[in-house]
Design an enzyme around this catalytic site. Structure first.
Site, short mmCIF file in Angstrom:
data_model
loop_
_atom_site.label_atom_id
_atom_site.label_comp_id
_atom_site.label_asym_id
_atom_site.label_seq_id
_atom_site.Cartn_x
_atom_site.Cartn_y
_atom_site.Cartn_z
N GLN A 136 -5.53 -2.76 -8.44
CA GLN A 136 -4.84 -3.28 -7.26
C GLN A 136 -3.81 -2.29 -6.73
O GLN A 136 -3.65 -2.13 -5.53
CB GLN A 136 -4.14 -4.59 -7.62
CG GLN A 136 -3.48 -5.27 -6.44
CD GLN A 136 -2.38 -6.21 -6.90
OE1 GLN A 136 -1.44 -5.83 -7.59
NE2 GLN A 136 -2.55 -7.48 -6.55
N ARG A 179 -8.65 -14.78 3.07
CA ARG A 179 -8.76 -13.38 3.50
C ARG A 179 -9.49 -12.54 2.45
O ARG A 179 -10.34 -11.73 2.76
CB ARG A 179 -7.38 -12.80 3.80
CG ARG A 179 -6.62 -12.26 2.62
CD ARG A 179 -5.50 -11.33 3.06
NE ARG A 179 -4.41 -12.06 3.67
CZ ARG A 179 -3.34 -12.52 2.99
NH1 ARG A 179 -3.23 -12.33 1.69
NH2 ARG A 179 -2.39 -13.17 3.62
N ASP A 180 -9.13 -12.77 1.19
CA ASP A 180 -9.74 -11.98 0.12
C ASP A 180 -11.26 -12.13 0.16
O ASP A 180 -12.00 -11.16 0.08
CB ASP A 180 -9.23 -12.42 -1.25
CG ASP A 180 -7.75 -12.08 -1.46
OD1 ASP A 180 -7.21 -11.30 -0.66
OD2 ASP A 180 -7.16 -12.59 -2.41
N ASP A 185 1.19 -10.22 1.45
CA ASP A 185 1.66 -11.50 0.94
C ASP A 185 3.18 -11.61 0.89
O ASP A 185 3.72 -12.70 0.77
CB ASP A 185 1.15 -11.70 -0.50
CG ASP A 185 -0.23 -12.30 -0.52
OD1 ASP A 185 -0.60 -12.96 0.46
OD2 ASP A 185 -0.94 -12.11 -1.54
#
Ligand code: GLC
Length: 815
Positions: free
Chosen positions: A702, A372-373, A505
């Site tokens: 992040q 996905r990243d 996650d």
């Protein structure tokens, strides 16, 4: 409080106070040779992998903050006073020592000024090379001759693998040696033949070639060296007071069974006004390679060093600036301009290249690309380099399993067609991943459509690409299969299962629990797929997509909408996550934004969902992921309860979703609010509050701490984050309104009403659009007409037929 400023013209961030609240870093190099460097010259270098190709050491989380790195010491031999070309590690008092660090696109230049001696160290990796150069200039600005010694140094790792080097000393210390070779120190690991695999236990199965690194100097003669760390530093000392520098003499000791090191001492005299130059070079390679690289800089002619270095440096700058120049904007907000024009763009490339692998928080032990990243990261660079984007997109399509799901981890040596899947134990054994994520392949939809529309390569949809495990299909059918993957895995309400995780996650919904994030992603996938099917004239597929879209719409209204918000999901045993009546986590950000991005929430419902976010989740540093934090009720499904309240996925301000929030607001036409959200998390807007944010004011992190922590507003985990791409997309596509279409481009900005005009220079399919946007009526969205090269067009769409090589475009906004 600020520690620096943006130099817009040179595309640099300039740090004029070296005692920044955290190491402020930059990235040098490429996938073949990578380097990370802080404003104090600390950091590490590696070949291909920060974890298993490590060349020099960096101690993560060390008490001295960040050490060691690429240090250059200077000693005045008249009285023995010494300092370093970067403020750390000697740290002279800042009233006597001046330093400036200029982080640019793939280079960093650190200057110092002390006792009338000026130095400049320019660090970069020349294009396509697997070594780094540190061009060091030193000038005497005093009125007397100076006798100086200069010491360049690196702390080699004793093993390519970070873990082996750090904690397996009973092995790694005894396989490494150094040799002095006149102009360089050569380090050889496993001279008698090396282990073929980087086995963390240090087992030596098959023998291969030894691994060599070198640290050398061109332009000056080496007076002495130290090839062993303790010889250079001395015992019970540190980088602030190395024995060799304090005494003025390296001891000419090579390493054998200890810490390999590269320190080169160069003694020079400088007349008043005189400047000398040398180039330190660090790289991977044997003596022959070292010699040939160093000789290139030595040459015969005077000024050879400068010429070679300058040429390489100019090439590097040109390479990066050319990419960035594919979009340059000039809005009334210079903090936004700096991000779009340089820093967010550069961060997108770095995140694209390195995924989440190498930073000051992580060195990339997993040796692969997260699905996905990576697919998200591609979106951040499409508008600047669609060819590069295409290569990676192809790779990721070839890492889709034939059942439609994405491989959780795509190994660096991925071999499409031959990969085991998460359904097979071998895959879990080699990657540590044994489950599918629910969202992975769904990220392909926005990425594929954005690529096709930016590049104009509609035929990409028919390109045949292998699956990871077996078989092959056109891109179109890869996409259909991705939808099928989620249709095949549903829970009791008919929404897609959350599986091992969705984007979050920490959310483990399993094979029966349902994720609304994925449900909206699936809706969006169907919308895009339908558009492709229509364009291909495949009416059965259009019908199929429509049926699922209708079904999902009904389900959203029936089960997921609660008065003014969407819920986040359903657990296997029927508990509703993100329901209003819950004691904890009763409103979540992502389902609201994705209901709008996907097109599932329309009209008033879309606005209502976004208003709930504004009213219940927003803070002055961005919107929280949900609220209140989990404390009692998280487990077993919501594992973010493990994090302190207000932190990361547990009701922190996770930065990546803020990009989706900005985008969603532009879709409903709220330019003021979109801009407000952008400003809340714009690193540049925090330049004067660096003591609060702590991270580099030129890159996204992040996450930022929410209101429940002791440090609301402090950001964490710099550089490698999906925030780079989502915020970039929200700016380019949303606020600036640059929306390529199959055969043209829409210019449909959504801006703060206070902006009266702005300009953009965009390269679109090789042609330059010089765009001026006028907003005299002070609207947030809406284009009355466009004038391109004198031709007036109603609305906001320009067809390719009207686009010449260079174009003057006027966009007039209004009601
Ligand atoms: C991290 C992961 C990313 C995930 C996010 C939210 O950024 O790299 O894959 O989506 O956390 O949990």
């Amino acid at each position: 409080m600020n520690y620096g400023y943006f130099d817009e013209l040179s595309k640099e961030y300039v740090i004029n106070r070296p005692d920044t609240p955290s190491p402020w870093c930059n990235y040098l190099g490429s996938v073949d040779y990578g380097a990370i460097i802080s404003n104090n010259a600390t950091g590490y270098s590696f070949v291909k992998s920060g974890a298993s190709g490590r060349i020099i050491r960096f101690r993560f989380n060390s008490a001295s903050n960040d050490q060691p790195g690429r240090y250059i010491y200077i000693r005045d031999n008249s009285d023995g006073d010494f300092w370093s070309g970067s403020w750390q590690p000697v740290c002279k008092p800042l009233d006597k020592y001046k330093s400036e660090c200029r982080h640019g696109t793939a280079y960093t230049q650190i200057s110092s000024s002390y006792r009338s001696i000026d130095t400049t160290a320019l660090y970069f990796v020349p294009l396509d090379k697997n070594y780094e150069v540190w061009q060091f200039k030193i000038k005497n600005n005093g009125s007397e001759q100076k006798n100086l010694s200069v010491y360049g140094m690196v702390e080699f790792t004793n093993h390519d693998h970070y873990e082996n080097d750090t904690v397996n000393l009973q092995y790694s210390q005894f396989i490494s040696k150094t040799y002095f070779k006149g102009d360089h120190i050569l380090q050889v690991i496993n001279e008698n033949g090396s282990e073929a695999s980087s086995d963390v236990d240090g087992h030596c199965d098959t023998m291969g070639d030894p691994s060599c690194r070198f640290f050398g100097v061109a332009g000056q003669t080496v007076s002495a060296f130290d090839g062993e760390r303790e010889a250079f530093l001395g015992y019970y000392r540190n980088y602030g007071n190395p024995l060799a520098v304090e005494t003025g003499k390296c001891s000419n000791t090579a390493a054998y069974n200890c810490n390999s090191f590269g320190a080169l001492q160069i003694d020079i005299t400088l007349a008043p006004g005189e400047e000398k130059e040398m180039v330190f070079i660090l790289g991977a390679g044997n003596e022959e390679i070292a010699k040939s690289v160093i000789n290139k800089y030595n040459g015969e002619a005077a000024n050879t060093i400068s010429n070679v270095v300058n040429t390489q440096f100019e090439e590097l700058k040109k390479f990066w600036h050319a990419r960035l120049n594919n979009l340059q904007v000039n809005t009334p907000d210079s903090n936004l301009n700096n991000m779009v024009n340089v820093w967010n763009a550069y961060q997108c490339f770095i995140t694209f290249l390195w995924s989440r692998a190498a930073s000051f928080q992580y060195c990339g032990l997993r040796n692969g690309l997260g699905y996905r990243d990576t697919v998200q990261d591609i979106q951040g660079i499409i508008h600047l380099d669609d060819k590069l984007a295409r290569e990676r997109l192809w790779l990721m399509l070839s890492a889709q399993v034939s059942n439609g799901g994405g491989l959780p981890l795509v190994k660096f040596d991925h071999k499409a067609g031959h990969v085991k899947t998460p359904d097979e134990s071998e895959y879990a054994k080699s990657t540590g991943q044994s489950y599918y994520r629910a969202d992975d392949a769904l990220w392909l939809f926005p990425t594929v459509i954005t690529y096709i529309k930016e590049s104009g390569e509609w035929s990409f949809i028919d390109e045949v690409i292998p699956y990871a495990d077996k078989g092959e299909a056109t891109v179109y059918n890869h996409l259909r299969q991705a939808i099928q993957f989620n249709l095949d895995r549903q829970g009791s309400h008919g929404f897609p299962a959350g599986l091992f995780a969705d984007w979050n996650d920490c959310l483990r919904l399993g094979t029966k629990g349902e994720s609304m994030f994925v449900a909206f992603q699936l809706y969006y996938a169907l919308v895009i797929f339908k558009e492709f099917a229509q364009k291909k004239g495949l009416s059965d597929d259009v019908k199929w997509a429509d049926e699922h879209l209708d079904r999902l719409s009904t389900q959203f209204d029936q089960y997921a909408w609660q008065e003014d918000q969407y819920v986040r999901g359903f657990t296997e045993d029927g508990y509703t996550i993100g329901a209003k009546e819950n004691a904890e986590a009763n409103i979540w950000l992502n389902p609201q934004t994705w209901s709008v991005i996907s097109g599932a929430a329309k009209g008033e419902k879309a606005k209502t969902a976004l208003n709930s976010v504004y009213n219940k989740l927003n803070t002055k540093y961005g919107a929280r992921l949900f609220y209140p934090p989990f404390k009692k009720y998280g487990m077993p499904v919501a594992r973010m309860v493990l994090f302190n309240e207000g932190t990361k996925e547990n009701a922190g301000i996770f930065s990546q979703p803020q990009g989706w929030l900005i985008l969603a607001e532009t879709i409903v036409g709220n330019g003021n609010r979109a801009y407000e959200y952008f400003t809340e998390i714009n690193p540049a807007a925090m330049n004067n509050h660096a003591e609060i944010r702590k991270l580099e004011p030129y890159v996204h992190g992040q996450a930022t701490e929410g209101i429940d922590t002791l440090n609301h507003g402090r950001s964490h985990v710099h550089w490698l984050t999906g925030t780079a791409s989502t915020v970039m997309v929200s700016l380019v596509n949303g606020i600036l309104g640059l929306q390529p279409q199959y055969d043209g481009i829409k210019l449909d900005p959504c801006i703060p009403s206070a902006w009266k005009e702005f300009t953009m220079n965009k390269v679109f399919r090789g042609k330059m659009l010089n765009i001026k946007v006028e907003n005299n009526e002070g609207v947030e969205k809406g284009v009355k007409y466009i004038v391109i090269n004198g031709k007036k067009l109603d609305g906001c769409y320009i067809s390719c037929d009207d686009i010449a090589d260079t174009n003057d475009v006027l966009v007039v906004m209004g009601k």
